[in-house]
Design a protein around this motif. Structure first.
Motif, PDB file in Angstrom:
ATOM      1  N   GLY A  37       0.900  -1.062   0.038  1.00 15.23           N
ATOM      2  CA  GLY A  37       0.053  -0.107  -0.061  1.00 15.23           C
ATOM      3  C   GLY A  37       0.785   1.278   0.187  1.00 15.23           C
ATOM      4  N   ALA A  38       0.239   2.308   0.457  1.00 17.26           N
ATOM      5  CA  ALA A  38       0.885   3.768   0.341  1.00 17.26           C
ATOM      6  C   ALA A  38       2.036   3.709   1.518  1.00 17.26           C
ATOM      7  N   LEU A  39       2.795   4.508   0.975  1.00 17.78           N
ATOM      8  CA  LEU A  39       4.015   4.905   2.192  1.00 17.78           C
ATOM      9  C   LEU A  39       3.847   6.417   2.545  1.00 17.78           C
ATOM     10  N   SER A  40       4.022   6.853   3.540  1.00 20.13           N
ATOM     11  CA  SER A  40       4.386   8.163   3.829  1.00 20.13           C
ATOM     12  C   SER A  40       5.268   8.913   2.997  1.00 20.13           C
ATOM     13  N   GLY A  41       5.211   9.703   2.503  1.00 14.22           N
ATOM     14  CA  GLY A  41       6.543  10.381   1.510  1.00 14.22           C
ATOM     15  C   GLY A  41       6.238   9.945   0.082  1.00 14.22           C
ATOM     16  N   ASP A  42       5.094   9.079  -0.279  1.00 16.66           N
ATOM     17  CA  ASP A  42       4.583   9.164  -1.590  1.00 16.66           C
ATOM     18  C   ASP A  42       4.292  10.257  -2.273  1.00 16.66           C
ATOM     19  N   ILE A  46       1.662   9.014  -7.227  1.00  7.66           N
ATOM     20  CA  ILE A  46       1.696   7.551  -6.767  1.00  7.66           C
ATOM     21  C   ILE A  46       0.445   7.307  -5.905  1.00  7.66           C
ATOM     22  N   GLY A  47       0.124   7.876  -5.090  1.00 10.59           N
ATOM     23  CA  GLY A  47      -0.860   7.730  -3.971  1.00 10.59           C
ATOM     24  C   GLY A  47      -2.239   7.764  -4.629  1.00 10.59           C
ATOM     25  N   ASN A  48      -2.374   8.293  -5.925  1.00 14.12           N
ATOM     26  CA  ASN A  48      -3.695   8.607  -6.425  1.00 14.12           C
ATOM     27  C   ASN A  48      -3.792   7.363  -7.548  1.00 14.12           C
ATOM     28  N   ASN A  49      -2.976   6.856  -7.708  1.00 18.38           N
ATOM     29  CA  ASN A  49      -2.848   5.602  -8.807  1.00 18.38           C
ATOM     30  C   ASN A  49      -2.369   4.418  -8.449  1.00 18.38           C
ATOM     31  N   LEU A  50      -2.349   4.006  -6.974  1.00 15.20           N
ATOM     32  CA  LEU A  50      -1.762   3.049  -6.440  1.00 15.20           C
ATOM     33  C   LEU A  50      -2.726   1.626  -6.201  1.00 15.20           C
TER      34      LEU A  50
END
Length: 184
Positions: A37-42, A46-50
């Motif tokens: 999943g998402a990581l802090s700092g992404d 990336i976050g919107n298309n992960l």
């Protein structure tokens, strides 16, 4: 006197160097894949298309050249064949032990690639299950595996029957600059 054209230079949609992975200009990244999943700092892109799986990322491909970028740390067990759209690219971002990894370990573990112009690069493909019959079967034309790390178990009870097979229709199959090794 006729002029002889220069020999054609192979074109790859991505390549990796010691400073990073470079992707062809103008390509459309439709999905970033990371199983954790998402990581802090992404980055927001990336976050919107992960997506968490390759199948989910491939489902977003709608035209030739669409790219699914597998991020460092992605790990996925291959259970069934995802749908590989014609002309899609599955590109990993190699990062040592965090290189995006796909593991075949069950009887149904298989990628059957029947569409044309599919590219795989920068991935770790571990075909290590004793019950795997055929890990990867290619029947689509112009399918390419370039710059991947491919692991085959070597223990007598751990070997897949067939690691990779090209069959009727796999014209112009390209298998280049892959690192293949066995592990116990």
């Amino acid at each position: 006197m006729p002029v002889t054209p220069p020999p054609s230079i192979p074109f790859y949609p991505a390549f990796t160097t010691s400073v990073g992975t470079f992707i062809q200009a103008g390509c459309r990244i439709v999905s970033y894949v990371r199983s954790t999943g998402a990581l802090s700092g992404d980055d927001i892109t990336i976050g919107n298309n992960l997506d968490l799986t390759l199948a989910a990322g491939l489902a977003k491909c709608s035209r030739t050249g669409d790219t699914v970028l597998c991020l460092p740390g992605h790990a996925e067990n291959v259970t069934t064949t995802p749908t590989f759209p014609a002309g899609c690219r599955v590109i990993g971002v190699p990062a040592g032990t965090a290189t995006p990894t796909f593991t075949w370990s069950a009887t149904t573990s298989q990628w059957a690639i029947s569409t044309a112009n599919v590219f795989f690069g920068g991935l770790k493909l571990a075909v290590c299950g004793a019950v795997v019959v055929k890990g990867i079967v290619v029947t689509g034309s112009n399918v390419s595996f370039v710059g991947n790390e491919i692991v085959q178990a070597t223990g007598a009870s751990l070997k897949a029957t067939i690691l990779m097979e090209t069959d009727t229709g796999a014209d112009n199959f390209l298998f280049k600059d892959n690192y293949i090794y066995g592990t116990a």
